[in-house]
Design an enzyme around this catalytic site. Structure first.
Site, mmCIF file in Angstrom:
data_model
loop_
_atom_site.group_PDB
_atom_site.id
_atom_site.type_symbol
_atom_site.label_atom_id
_atom_site.label_comp_id
_atom_site.label_asym_id
_atom_site.label_seq_id
_atom_site.Cartn_x
_atom_site.Cartn_y
_atom_site.Cartn_z
ATOM 1 N N THR A 205 -37.086 12.597 31.060
ATOM 2 C CA THR A 205 -38.001 13.718 31.270
ATOM 3 C C THR A 205 -37.560 14.892 30.426
ATOM 4 O O THR A 205 -36.369 15.115 30.278
ATOM 5 C CB THR A 205 -37.903 14.154 32.748
ATOM 6 O OG1 THR A 205 -38.295 13.054 33.543
ATOM 7 C CG2 THR A 205 -38.738 15.364 33.067
ATOM 8 N N ARG B 100 -46.221 4.922 41.482
ATOM 9 C CA ARG B 100 -44.914 5.540 41.739
ATOM 10 C C ARG B 100 -44.880 6.967 41.166
ATOM 11 O O ARG B 100 -45.277 7.207 40.046
ATOM 12 C CB ARG B 100 -43.811 4.692 41.097
ATOM 13 C CG ARG B 100 -42.383 5.244 41.312
ATOM 14 C CD ARG B 100 -41.934 6.093 40.158
ATOM 15 N NE ARG B 100 -40.506 6.436 40.241
ATOM 16 C CZ ARG B 100 -39.913 7.315 39.426
ATOM 17 N NH1 ARG B 100 -40.609 7.933 38.506
ATOM 18 N NH2 ARG B 100 -38.629 7.582 39.540
ATOM 19 N N VAL B 101 -44.404 7.888 41.998
ATOM 20 C CA VAL B 101 -44.225 9.269 41.557
ATOM 21 C C VAL B 101 -42.741 9.573 41.608
ATOM 22 O O VAL B 101 -42.059 9.180 42.560
ATOM 23 C CB VAL B 101 -45.029 10.229 42.476
ATOM 24 C CG1 VAL B 101 -44.669 11.682 42.207
ATOM 25 C CG2 VAL B 101 -46.530 10.000 42.294
ATOM 26 N N GLY B 102 -42.241 10.246 40.599
ATOM 27 C CA GLY B 102 -40.808 10.550 40.550
ATOM 28 C C GLY B 102 -40.496 11.948 41.052
ATOM 29 O O GLY B 102 -41.284 12.570 41.785
ATOM 30 N N ASP B 103 -39.358 12.435 40.650
ATOM 31 C CA ASP B 103 -38.868 13.731 41.123
ATOM 32 C C ASP B 103 -39.516 14.926 40.423
ATOM 33 O O ASP B 103 -39.551 16.025 40.968
ATOM 34 C CB ASP B 103 -37.352 13.817 40.925
ATOM 35 C CG ASP B 103 -36.951 13.597 39.460
ATOM 36 O OD1 ASP B 103 -37.515 12.688 38.808
ATOM 37 O OD2 ASP B 103 -36.080 14.328 38.961
ATOM 38 N N THR C 15 -33.135 15.222 35.513
ATOM 39 C CA THR C 15 -33.736 14.118 34.767
ATOM 40 C C THR C 15 -32.898 12.865 35.003
ATOM 41 O O THR C 15 -31.726 12.958 35.336
ATOM 42 C CB THR C 15 -33.851 14.444 33.259
ATOM 43 O OG1 THR C 15 -34.291 13.280 32.553
ATOM 44 C CG2 THR C 15 -32.546 14.909 32.674
ATOM 45 N N GLY C 16 -33.536 11.727 34.838
ATOM 46 C CA GLY C 16 -32.840 10.471 35.118
ATOM 47 C C GLY C 16 -33.549 9.747 36.245
ATOM 48 O O GLY C 16 -34.766 9.871 36.387
ATOM 49 N N GLY D 61 -35.221 9.326 39.215
ATOM 50 C CA GLY D 61 -35.827 10.339 40.066
ATOM 51 C C GLY D 61 -35.583 10.138 41.547
ATOM 52 O O GLY D 61 -35.496 11.107 42.300
HETATM 53 N N1 ASP Z 1 -36.811 11.652 36.503
HETATM 54 C C1 ASP Z 1 -37.873 10.892 35.928
HETATM 55 C C2 ASP Z 1 -38.465 9.991 36.961
HETATM 56 O O1 ASP Z 1 -37.757 9.441 37.775
HETATM 57 C C3 ASP Z 1 -37.436 10.038 34.800
HETATM 58 C C4 ASP Z 1 -36.747 10.738 33.705
HETATM 59 O O2 ASP Z 1 -36.093 11.731 33.823
HETATM 60 O O3 ASP Z 1 -36.922 10.256 32.626
HETATM 61 O O4 ASP Z 1 -39.650 9.764 36.897
#
Ligand code: ASP
Length: 295
Positions: free
Chosen positions: A152, A180-183, A203-204, A206
């Site tokens: 992200t 699916r929804v992330g953070d 980021t990472g 989520g």
């Molecule tokens: N945090 C984001 C998610 O889980 C992914 C990302 O940071 O690339 O959707």
């Protein structure tokens, strides 16, 4: 007057920052600068994890998550938005023009169209080819974040009036389940700003940030007097202690205070912050839990 700062995530943040530098350098607001950086990444077809050119979900659809938050704590977000190039601007419009904070899916799309966003197919040929390869591979199952399937862009900015703001925008984990929804659109998980204390973003993977409310927690640590570097490190330490298996997944945090200090920390190596400060735009490596390279 404050010295303006823009920090963003990952190596492609460096190029994206260029869109915000003239804004913040010319007396523009932290929010305008952060949004411009996010929009630049959203339009960059070479970035596989944000907007146009991003990787799709496991059904081949690109679904986007984004959020914005201001110095004063106002916020807006979109989740699972399709076919709109600038989800960050839709998130901002939700904050500015509606009584709500988060719109998802078709409702978010309808709202975006009503306020003038064009319908656009965001799936590039390159992303489509990668998707087809993935569907043929043995590992065609939802994956945890690794170096190839996430990133992200989160942006935290400080303007010359001493105000902080932040944005996140992402196509989320590649090959995620549809829906699916992330953070990133969850205020407190992927992004949190309190103008009196500071701002933080994640980021990472989520799900780790959602379980721990990582951005909010980091801002609370700033409030307790931790520096941005110490706050992100302590938040990662707590997450690893509390969530079984977290040590093997990537989660990266960054934080910025209204006096211009910033820092970041991640679980696994490889996280970089693109930082514009004191007139220079530079990529910096950050310490991480795995390499214990912050001793
Ligand atoms: N945090 C984001 C998610 O889980 C992914 C990302 O940071 O690339 O959707």
């Amino acid at each position: 007057m404050s010295e303006p700062v823009i920090i963003s995530t990952w190596h492609f943040g460096l190029r994206a920052n260029e869109a915000g530098i003239p804004i913040i350098g010319g007396g523009g607001s932290a929010l305008d600068a952060a949004e411009a950086v996010a929009r630049s990444a959203e339009s960059d077809r070479t970035t596989r994890s944000v907007g146009y050119g991003g990787y799709p979900d496991r059904t081949g659809r690109i679904t986007l998550d984004a959020s914005v938050m201001t110095h004063e704590g106002r916020c807006g977000a979109v989740a699972a938005l399709e076919n709109i190039e600038h989800p960050v601007s839709v998130a901002r419009a939700i904050m500015e023009k509606t009584p709500h904070i988060l719109l998802a899916g078709n409702g978010a799309y309808q709202f975006a169209r009503e306020i003038g966003h064009q319908h656009k197919n965001l799936l590039t040929l390159e992303a489509q080819e990668s998707y087809e390869k993935w569907t043929e591979s043995e590992s065609a199952a939802p994956r945890h974040a690794d170096q190839d399937n996430h990133d992200t862009i989160c942006i935290l900015a400080l303007d010359s009036y001493g105000k902080v703001a932040g944005c996140c925008t992402t196509s989320g984990l590649a090959w995620k389940m549809h829906g699916r929804v992330g953070d990133s659109p969850i205020i407190g998980a992927g992004l949190y700003v309190n103008g009196n204390i500071g701002a933080a973003a994640a980021t990472g993977y989520g799900e780790l940030a959602m379980r721990s409310l990582a951005a909010y927690r980091t801002v609370q640590l700033l409030h307790k007097g931790y520096s941005p570097q110490e706050a992100t490190k302590e938040c990662i330490r707590q997450i690893i202690e509390e969530i079984p298996g977290a040590f093997a997944l990537q989660l990266a945090l960054l934080a910025l205070t209204p006096d211009g200090r910033f820092g970041g920390y991640s679980i696994l190596p490889g996280f970089q912050i693109a930082a514009y400060s004191q007139g220079k735009n530079r990529l910096t490596d950050t310490p991480n839990f795995t390499s214990k390279n912050d001793e």
